[in-house]
Every structure is written in structure tokens, then in C-alpha cells.
Scaffold this active site. Structure first.
Site, PDB file in Angstrom:
ATOM      1  N   LYS A 110       0.867  -1.185   0.000  1.00 25.32           N
ATOM      2  CA  LYS A 110       0.000   0.000   0.000  1.00 25.32           C
ATOM      3  C   LYS A 110       0.894   1.222   0.000  1.00 25.32           C
ATOM      4  O   LYS A 110       2.016   1.170   0.510  1.00 25.32           O
ATOM      5  CB  LYS A 110      -0.871   0.019   1.263  1.00 25.32           C
ATOM      6  CG  LYS A 110      -2.114   0.855   1.115  1.00 25.32           C
ATOM      7  CD  LYS A 110      -3.178   0.039   0.443  1.00 25.32           C
ATOM      8  CE  LYS A 110      -4.506   0.733   0.383  1.00 25.32           C
ATOM      9  NZ  LYS A 110      -5.553  -0.232  -0.015  1.00 25.32           N
TER      10      LYS A 110
HETATM   11  N1  GLU Z   1      -7.152   0.026  -3.231  1.00 25.48           N
HETATM   12  C1  GLU Z   1      -7.916  -1.148  -3.530  1.00 25.48           C
HETATM   13  C2  GLU Z   1      -7.969  -2.083  -2.337  1.00 25.48           C
HETATM   14  O1  GLU Z   1      -7.850  -1.674  -1.229  1.00 25.48           O
HETATM   15  C3  GLU Z   1      -7.466  -1.814  -4.816  1.00 25.48           C
HETATM   16  C4  GLU Z   1      -6.033  -2.233  -4.857  1.00 25.48           C
HETATM   17  C5  GLU Z   1      -5.562  -2.673  -6.244  1.00 25.48           C
HETATM   18  O2  GLU Z   1      -6.351  -2.700  -7.157  1.00 25.48           O
HETATM   19  O3  GLU Z   1      -4.370  -2.980  -6.348  1.00 25.48           O
HETATM   20  O4  GLU Z   1      -8.220  -3.250  -2.478  1.00 25.48           O
END
Ligand code: GLU
Length: 418
Positions: A110
Site C-alpha cells: 500500500k
Molecule cells: N485500493 C484497492 C484495495 O484496497 C485496490 C487495490 C488494487 O487494485 O491494487 O483493495
């Protein structure tokens, strides 16, 4: 652990509670658990941006790569004032388990920048995004780490990221997912998280032997996830009785016309003020009587203090980590089922996976193909998790973590990380 102790847990410690509980049930090697307690790599960078008023603002940004045993790191980038290092670390951990639960060939990561994009101009956000890529670009890569949108970022942000990365490292559309379709984004990625949430809600009615037409739903948050959940759940036949966003909420026990809300939102920039509906605060919204309560905004909105007042029959976690461990324990004690984030909101990263594979193959799937493949995977995972709750006598969150921790631990051992 007492409630007082639990209340002090940081976001990453909160996520680890689920991991420790799974590890105890699965008898996971303590060395594997030790490895999963911390991140493989955490990049913390200063992000200097010349603001429109010519002043230099130095933002703080991160990319946390939690575990990559199952494949390249994957996870969104959050632009939010509360996106500090521990929040980003917790969200990276959740991505490891989310990707493993969906059996995607990815690890978990993240990113975040502590900033408030709603108070910045478009050009400021553009400069911030490019500066962020300049500072963390060296840890990204199509086979290394692939960012995506999250709270405060969107397809436009991904277009800037792809462009900034390409200027330095060469044209690489697969470096980010959630891009605009015109730049190699996948059809259906924008609605994918909400589609996954609504599909889980529909499958839960199959599991409970109820009918969406008889069920009332309250959704907190009207960003990408909340708004698409509302639209698709409405299409499925659920009655949406409460909605909110950062500016306030609306309640109509007879049901809210989502197409009309979208028209109102386009003008007012908020669901607040929509009629016919009563105004409610975000706190009141969570406590409305309903069948399914869907927190689809910030983390930790349900906690020990308000869990006793939740009147929903079930809570569907569309946001990441919307319930604290003590809030979760309080809901469990009251017999209110919780469908966990790593299952419910995994539609987004699943279509991100489709986007990445399409980019690698320089190929494009139709919207129908994307939605059908997404549906197949979400339904299969939902029933795998619910089947596990029956087999082991566990709750859905425990079952989801058990399935994913088993996969992550296996990959860690096979790779020889421990
Ligand atoms: N931000 C989204 C999540 O928390 C998607 C992450 C992604 O597509 O890599 O799952």
C-alpha cells in the site's frame, strides 16, 4: 485482552489480531508469523511540491511492501490526511491476505501521502503525484510492485503515475492499474469494487435464504466504492434506505432512488440535501435500523463505543478495516454477522489483476468478459469462505483469514523465506 487494551491498538496491530488468531487455529510456524508481523520493505519519502501560491510544501509519502511470497506487491495509493505510516502498513497487510484469498498471484502493498486532495488544485495533485513517483519509483516495477487507486486517488492519478514512471523508465502501462480505459485501463475497473461488494451481498441473501427485494441497506460513503455498491445493489433489487458522504447523510425508510441521487450529487457535490429523505449525520447513519449496513468509507468507524447501538442484521465491510477488534468482538457477542473486507472489497484488486494481465498481453477484454470473470471469482470465494465457517465453526473473518494465511504461509515456506 480487555476492551481498554484493545482500544489502544494501532491499525497494524488491529489487523495482526486476525492473523494471530488464524495462526493459532492453523498452528502456523512461529517463524512465519514473525515474518508477517512486519513489512518486507517500507519506503518513507519526503515529497516536496511547489504549491500554486509558490510556497514549497514538503509532504510525507510512503510505499509499504508487506509480503511478496505469492507474487509482485499489489495495492493502492491513498491520498488522505490520516494516511500515516501505520495506517498504510495495516492496509498493506490486508492486501497480502486479500490477494491470497482471491488466489491472485500477488503479494500485498500500500502507498500513501498525508495530504488533503480536496483542498488542493488539480495541478497541485498532479505535481504531488509525479513527485511521489520520482521518490518511490525505484521500488515499483511490472514484476515488482504495481500500485492502483485507493481513497483520494482515481484513474486520473494513475494516468499521471504511469506517465511519470514512463518518462523515467520507459513506456510501461502495466506499472499501475485502475488507469483510464484510453490509456490501457480495463473496462469495468471503476465499478469493480462496488460490483464485488454488491455480489457478496446478493450471495449472502442466497446463504441466508432471503430475497434482496425484502432487504433494506444503509451505505456509508459515496465515493467510488459506496456509489457503485449503491448502484449495483439497487439494480439487484435491494432497497437502499440510507446513504452518506463526508458532508452528511440521508435517510428514507421507503427507499432512495439512486439514479436521482446521482443527478443531485452531480450538482451539489454531495448526497446531503437530497429529497425526499431526512438528513442524518454519519454517526446516526451507522445506527439506523436496516438489514445490511455497508461501511464504505473510512477505517475504524465501528468501535467498542457504538457497536452496541448498531441495529443492522449484518455488517458488510466494503471499506478496508472499518471495524476495530473490540467493535468486532462486540458485534460478534451480539450475534451480528460481519462479512470481512478482504473478501467483500476484493473485486477491485481482482479487476486490477485482469488489467495487469491485459497490459502484459497487449490485449483487451470486453466489459461483459471482465464482469463475468469477476462474478465467477467473487461467488466462488464467497462460498469457499462460508463453507469454511461451516466446516470449522468459525466466523467469516476467521474463515477468510484462515484460507489466506494458509496460502501465504505455504508460499513463504516453499520460497524458503524462513
Ligand atoms: N485500493 C484497492 C484495495 O484496497 C485496490 C487495490 C488494487 O487494485 O491494487 O483493495
Amino acid at each position: 485482552m480487555t476492551t481498554v487494551e484493545a482500544a489502544k491498538l494501532s491499525p497494524s496491530e488491529s489487523v495482526l489480531q486476525s492473523v494471530y488468531a488464524s495462526a493459532a487455529r492453523l498452528k502456523t510456524s512461529p517463524e512465519v508469523v514473525d515474518l508477517l508481523k512486519t513489512s518486507w520493505r517500507e519506503v518513507r519519502a519526503q515529497i516536496p511540491v511547489r504549491m500554486d501560491n509558490r510556497k514549497l510544501h514538503i509532504f510525507e509519502g510512503y510505499r509499504v511492501q508487506h509480503n511478496g511470497a505469492r507474487g509482485p506487491y499489489k495495492g493502492g495509493i491513498r491520498f488522505h490526511p490520516l494516511a500515516d505510516i501505520d495506517e498504510v502498513r495495516a492496509l498493506a497487510m490486508l492486501m497480502t491476505y486479500k490477494c491470497a484469498l482471491m488466489d491472485l498471484p500477488f503479494g500485498g502493498a500500500k502507498g500513501g501521502v498525508m495530504c488533503d486532495p480536496s483542498r488542493m488544485s488539480e495541478t497541485e495533485v498532479n505535481r504531488l503525484t509525479r513527485a511521489y513517483v520520482q521518490h518511490i519509483g525505484m521500488v515499483l516495477g511490472i514484476n515488482r510492485d504495481i500500485p492502483a487507486p485507493d481513497m483520494g486517488t482515481n484513474a486520473q492519478t494513475m494516468a499521471w503515475m504511469m506517465d511519470a514512471y514512463g518518462q523515467r523508465y520507459g513506456y510501461t502501462p502495466g506499472i499501475v492499474t485502475g488507469k483510464p480505459v484510453e490509456l490501457g485501463g480495463s473496462y469495468g475497473r471503476d465499478q469493480a469494487t462496488g460490483r464485488g461488494v454488491a455480489t457478496c451481498m446478493r450471495e449472502y441473501t442466497v446463504h441466508e435464504k432471503t430475497n434482496p427485494r425484502d432487504l433494506k441497506v444503509v451505505i456509508q460513503g459515496y465515493g467510488n466504492v459506496g456509489s457503485w455498491t449503491a448502484r449495483i445493489a439497487h439494480q439487484i433489487g435491494f432497497t437502499i434506505i440510507g446513504l452518506s458522504d463526508i458532508k452528511g447523510g440521508i435517510y428514507n425508510p421507503d427507499g432512495i432512488d439512486i439514479a436521482a441521487v446521482d443527478k443531485h450529487f452531480a450538482v451539489a457535490g454531495s448526497v446531503a440535501g437530497f429529497e425526499p429523505a431526512e438528513p442524518v449525520t454519519n454517526e446516526q447513519l451507522l445506527e439506523l435500523p436496516c438489514d445490511y449496513l455497508v461501511p464504505a468509507a473510512l477505517g475504524e468507524v465501528i468501535h467498542a463505543e457504538n457497536a452496541a447501538r448498531i441495529k443492522a442484521r449484518a455488517v458488510i465491510e466494503a471499506a478496508n478495516h472499518p471495524i476495530t477488534p473490540d467493535g468486532d468482538a462486540a458485534l460478534n457477542a451480539r450475534g451480528i454477522p460481519v462479512l470481512p473486507d478482504i473478501m467483500v472489497n476484493a473485486g477491485g484488486v481482482t479487476v486490477s489483476y485482469f488489467e495487469w494481465t491485459q497490459n502484459i498481453q497487449q490485449f483487451r477484454w470486453s466489459l461483459e468478459e471482465v464482469n463475468a470473470e469477476l462474478e465467477k471469482r467473487v461467488v466462488a470465494t464467497f462460498h469457499e469462505v462460508m463453507g469454511r465457517t461451516v466446516r470449522d465453526g468459525t466466523l467469516p473473518r476467521a474463515a477468510a483469514f484462515d484460507i489466506s494465511l494458509e496460502r501465504v504461509a505455504k508460499a513463504i515456506t516453499l520460497r524458503g523465506f524462513v
